[in-house]
Design an enzyme around this catalytic site. Structure first.
Site, short mmCIF file in Angstrom:
data_model
loop_
_atom_site.label_atom_id
_atom_site.label_comp_id
_atom_site.label_asym_id
_atom_site.label_seq_id
_atom_site.Cartn_x
_atom_site.Cartn_y
_atom_site.Cartn_z
N GLY A 183 2.49 2.61 10.96
CA GLY A 183 3.40 3.72 10.78
C GLY A 183 4.07 4.19 12.05
N ASN A 189 0.86 -1.18 0.00
CA ASN A 189 0.00 0.00 0.00
C ASN A 189 0.90 1.23 0.00
OD1 ASN A 189 -1.91 1.99 0.39
ND2 ASN A 189 -2.38 1.43 2.50
N TRP A 190 1.01 1.87 -1.16
CA TRP A 190 1.92 3.00 -1.30
C TRP A 190 1.40 4.26 -0.62
CZ3 TRP A 190 4.12 3.08 -7.01
CH2 TRP A 190 4.72 1.84 -7.28
N LYS A 191 0.13 4.29 -0.29
CA LYS A 191 -0.51 5.46 0.32
C LYS A 191 -0.28 6.70 -0.56
CE LYS A 191 -0.35 3.32 4.85
NZ LYS A 191 -0.24 3.50 6.31
N GLY A 216 2.98 -1.20 4.36
CA GLY A 216 2.99 0.23 4.09
C GLY A 216 4.36 0.72 3.68
N GLY A 217 5.07 1.35 4.62
CA GLY A 217 6.34 2.00 4.31
C GLY A 217 7.36 1.10 3.63
N GLU A 238 -5.22 -4.83 10.82
CA GLU A 238 -4.24 -3.75 11.00
C GLU A 238 -4.53 -3.03 12.31
OE1 GLU A 238 -4.72 -0.40 8.44
OE2 GLU A 238 -6.85 -0.37 8.88
N HIS A 277 -9.58 0.98 5.27
CA HIS A 277 -8.31 1.28 5.96
C HIS A 277 -8.57 2.29 7.07
CE1 HIS A 277 -4.18 2.55 6.70
NE2 HIS A 277 -3.79 1.47 6.05
N SER A 297 2.93 -2.28 10.63
CA SER A 297 4.38 -2.06 10.58
C SER A 297 5.15 -3.34 10.25
CB SER A 297 4.87 -1.46 11.91
OG SER A 297 4.40 -0.15 12.08
#
Length: 263
Positions: free
Chosen positions: A182, A10-12, A242-243, A176, A104, A221
């Site tokens: 994050g 998920n690049w957000k 995510g990141g 999640e 989300h 995370s």
């Protein structure tokens, strides 16, 4: 039954045309020989066309079809009309997107999306033949109050009450915990497994067959350092990343860890 794991990035709200091309080239190089794990990426919707083009002709022995599939971060319940700024299921299909994230915590928090509205999105995706990736999870306060299971059950039941438990056939759930998104914090493998087992059991109370096949990802995370241990757990069927999905080497480590653990 054996469930095929899914690792999804998920690049957000990150990226550019150049970044999208560069990251996908890196992912293709890292993942061209991976088997036993489904892989998807969800760039910002503006870059779906760039991503679709970058994924075509991957140069490996897959007949020109990349092992990486496209996804998206959101969808609207309307197919067309006067809904300024929204994206429909048909638009996403037009770009080859398959896995669509809904519910989300960032959408629930910043855009005030209710459980019932998320369930409508789930139904729209199923009707369009797309795969819902339903995000569920509790806040830090809810976790500390011992309400994790209550929150997860409520969010799942919104879909079951609207569409029936069979709607989860061919669908994905991403647990999640909001307190782990994050933040660098992550549930321990045992903590995550306990919640995943509860989620599967909650669905099994309605249908054992549906529960056994539904993919349940972990999404708090996840990174290249903790993924392998998470994937040793029997009810963790992959990850919503995510990141770490913004760096090809780190994302590849996570994908390969899932493939190794589940095969």
């Amino acid at each position: 039954m054996a469930r095929r794991p899914l690792v999804m990035g998920n690049w957000k709200l990150n990226g550019s045309k150049a970044f999208t091309k560069e990251l996908i080239e890196g992912l293709k190089a890292e993942l061209h020989d991976v088997t036993g794990c489904d892989v998807a990426i969800a760039p910002p919707v503006m870059y779906l066309g760039t991503a679709e083009a970058a994924l075509s002709g991957c140069g490996c022995n897959c007949g020109g079809k990349s092992v990486i599939q496209l996804g998206a971060q959101n969808v609207d319940i309307n197919v067309k009309g006067a809904f300024t700024g929204d994206i429909s299921t048909e638009m996403l299909k037009d770009f080859g997107a398959k896995y669509i994230i809904i519910g989300h915590s960032e959408r629930r928090t910043y855009h005030k999306e209710s459980d019932e509205f998320v369930a409508k999105k789930f139904g729209a995706l199923k009707e369009a033949g797309l795969v819902p990736v339903l995000c569920i999870g509790e806040s830090e306060a809810e976790n500390e109050a011992g309400k994790t299971e209550e929150v997860c059950a409520r969010q799942i039941d919104a879909v079951i009450n609207a569409l029936g438990v069979e709607a989860f056939n061919g669908a994905v759930i991403a647990y999640e915990p909001i307190w782990a998104i994050g933040t660098g914090k992550s549930a321990t493998p045992a903590q995550a497994q306990a919640v995943h087992a509860f989620i599967r059991g909650h669905i099994a109370a309605k249908s054992q067959a549906v529960a056994e096949q539904v993919i349940i990802q972990y999404g708090g995370s996840v990174n290249d350092a903790n993924a392998a241990e998470l994937f040793t757990q029997p009810d963790i069927d992959g990850a919503l990343v995510g990141g770490a999905s913004l760096k090809a080497p780190a994302f590849a480590v996570i994908v390969k860890a899932a493939a190794a653990a589940k095969n």
